[in-house]
Design a protein around this motif. Structure first.
Motif, PDB file in Angstrom:
ATOM      1  N   TYR A  95       0.869  -1.181   0.000  1.00  0.00           N
ATOM      2  CA  TYR A  95       0.000   0.000   0.000  1.00  0.00           C
ATOM      3  C   TYR A  95       0.901   1.225   0.000  1.00  0.00           C
ATOM      4  N   ARG A  96       0.738   2.070  -1.018  1.00  0.00           N
ATOM      5  CA  ARG A  96       1.548   3.283  -1.127  1.00  0.00           C
ATOM      6  C   ARG A  96       0.835   4.438  -0.440  1.00  0.00           C
ATOM      7  N   GLY A  97       1.417   4.921   0.654  1.00  0.00           N
ATOM      8  CA  GLY A  97       0.906   6.097   1.344  1.00  0.00           C
ATOM      9  C   GLY A  97       1.621   7.338   0.839  1.00  0.00           C
ATOM     10  N   ASN A  98       1.487   8.413   1.552  1.00  0.00           N
ATOM     11  CA  ASN A  98       2.139   9.672   1.194  1.00  0.00           C
ATOM     12  C   ASN A  98       3.509   9.735   1.867  1.00  0.00           C
ATOM     13  N   GLY A  99       4.555   9.278   1.175  1.00  0.00           N
ATOM     14  CA  GLY A  99       5.905   9.267   1.719  1.00  0.00           C
ATOM     15  C   GLY A  99       6.232   8.017   2.517  1.00  0.00           C
ATOM     16  N   TRP A 100       5.359   7.018   2.485  1.00  0.00           N
ATOM     17  CA  TRP A 100       5.597   5.743   3.183  1.00  0.00           C
ATOM     18  C   TRP A 100       4.841   4.640   2.454  1.00  0.00           C
ATOM     19  N   ASN A 101       5.249   3.406   2.695  1.00  0.00           N
ATOM     20  CA  ASN A 101       4.598   2.238   2.116  1.00  0.00           C
ATOM     21  C   ASN A 101       4.398   1.190   3.200  1.00  0.00           C
ATOM     22  N   ALA A 102       3.245   0.550   3.216  1.00  0.00           N
ATOM     23  CA  ALA A 102       3.003  -0.593   4.094  1.00  0.00           C
ATOM     24  C   ALA A 102       3.161  -1.854   3.254  1.00  0.00           C
ATOM     25  N   LEU A 103       3.899  -2.840   3.767  1.00  0.00           N
ATOM     26  CA  LEU A 103       4.205  -4.066   3.035  1.00  0.00           C
ATOM     27  C   LEU A 103       3.721  -5.273   3.824  1.00  0.00           C
ATOM     28  N   LEU A 104       2.856  -6.071   3.215  1.00  0.00           N
ATOM     29  CA  LEU A 104       2.406  -7.323   3.821  1.00  0.00           C
ATOM     30  C   LEU A 104       2.978  -8.481   3.004  1.00  0.00           C
ATOM     31  N   ASN A 105       3.750  -9.334   3.660  1.00  0.00           N
ATOM     32  CA  ASN A 105       4.303 -10.528   3.017  1.00  0.00           C
ATOM     33  C   ASN A 105       3.542 -11.748   3.497  1.00  0.00           C
ATOM     34  N   PHE A 106       3.322 -12.680   2.608  1.00  0.00           N
ATOM     35  CA  PHE A 106       2.575 -13.895   2.914  1.00  0.00           C
ATOM     36  C   PHE A 106       3.488 -15.108   2.742  1.00  0.00           C
ATOM     37  N   ILE A 107       3.761 -15.788   3.846  1.00  0.00           N
ATOM     38  CA  ILE A 107       4.609 -16.972   3.802  1.00  0.00           C
ATOM     39  C   ILE A 107       3.689 -18.188   3.843  1.00  0.00           C
ATOM     40  N   PRO A 108       3.615 -18.930   2.759  1.00  0.00           N
ATOM     41  CA  PRO A 108       2.716 -20.090   2.734  1.00  0.00           C
ATOM     42  C   PRO A 108       3.313 -21.249   3.525  1.00  0.00           C
ATOM     43  N   PRO A 109       2.499 -22.227   3.914  1.00  0.00           N
ATOM     44  CA  PRO A 109       3.052 -23.415   4.566  1.00  0.00           C
ATOM     45  C   PRO A 109       3.856 -24.226   3.546  1.00  0.00           C
ATOM     46  N   VAL A 110       5.056 -24.612   3.932  1.00  0.00           N
ATOM     47  CA  VAL A 110       5.910 -25.425   3.053  1.00  0.00           C
ATOM     48  C   VAL A 110       6.658 -26.455   3.894  1.00  0.00           C
ATOM     49  N   LYS A 111       7.082 -27.514   3.248  1.00  0.00           N
ATOM     50  CA  LYS A 111       7.889 -28.539   3.908  1.00  0.00           C
ATOM     51  C   LYS A 111       9.338 -28.329   3.480  1.00  0.00           C
ATOM     52  N   MET A 112      10.235 -28.194   4.482  1.00  0.00           N
ATOM     53  CA  MET A 112      11.668 -28.044   4.218  1.00  0.00           C
ATOM     54  C   MET A 112      12.378 -29.235   4.850  1.00  0.00           C
ATOM     55  N   GLY A 113      12.745 -30.193   4.016  1.00  0.00           N
ATOM     56  CA  GLY A 113      13.346 -31.411   4.550  1.00  0.00           C
ATOM     57  C   GLY A 113      12.321 -32.159   5.370  1.00  0.00           C
ATOM     58  N   ASP A 114      12.659 -32.417   6.632  1.00  0.00           N
ATOM     59  CA  ASP A 114      11.724 -33.128   7.507  1.00  0.00           C
ATOM     60  C   ASP A 114      10.920 -32.171   8.380  1.00  0.00           C
TER      61      ASP A 114
END
Length: 135
Positions: A95-114
């Motif tokens: 979301y682009r504000g006036n002189g700032w940005n809000a950032l939402l990152n989405f980390i999905p469920p994943v399997k890493m090794g065991d």
């Protein structure tokens, strides 16, 4: 590099749906996004959800925009998880504000090794350098 698309990043927090109290959700850190003709290079570090320090480097880009909202992705490598450097590919809503940005990152469920990585949502703020991001 395009300084008009360069942005300082302040990492703040994360939420892990369905896992209250299991993870550290205070994730302070700093990063920078260096604008390119197409996308940006990102570098930084933060205290991760496992309460370890993480460093990351990668590439990101915007897939599309509608008004002040844009959808993009970040891809690269990160440390501090499973005692090794691992790849990542995560979507991001900006979301682009006036002189700032809000950032939402989405980390999905994943399997890493065991190990199973539980889903998470991360919140960061961006402070743009240059006029193009300040519109």
């Amino acid at each position: 590099m395009d300084v008009q698309d360069t942005e300082a990043i302040v990492h703040l927090l994360s939420k892990h749906p369905g896992n209250p109290g299991k993870y550290n959700e205070s994730n302070p850190g700093l990063g920078i996004r260096l604008g390119l003709r197409d996308g940006y290079l990102g570098f930084g570090g933060y205290k991760n959800s496992l309460d370890k320090n993480s460093l990351y480097a990668g590439y990101g880009n915007t897939l599309g925009s509608l008004g002040p909202l844009s959808l993009g992705y970040n891809a690269g490598v990160i440390s501090g998880y499973n005692d090794s450097i691992v790849p990542f590919l995560i979507p991001e809503l900006k979301y682009r504000g006036n002189g700032w940005n809000a950032l939402l990152n989405f980390i999905p469920p994943v399997k890493m090794g065991d190990k199973q990585v539980d889903p998470a949502i991360g919140l960061s703020f961006g402070i743009p350098f240059g006029e193009r991001d300040r519109r």
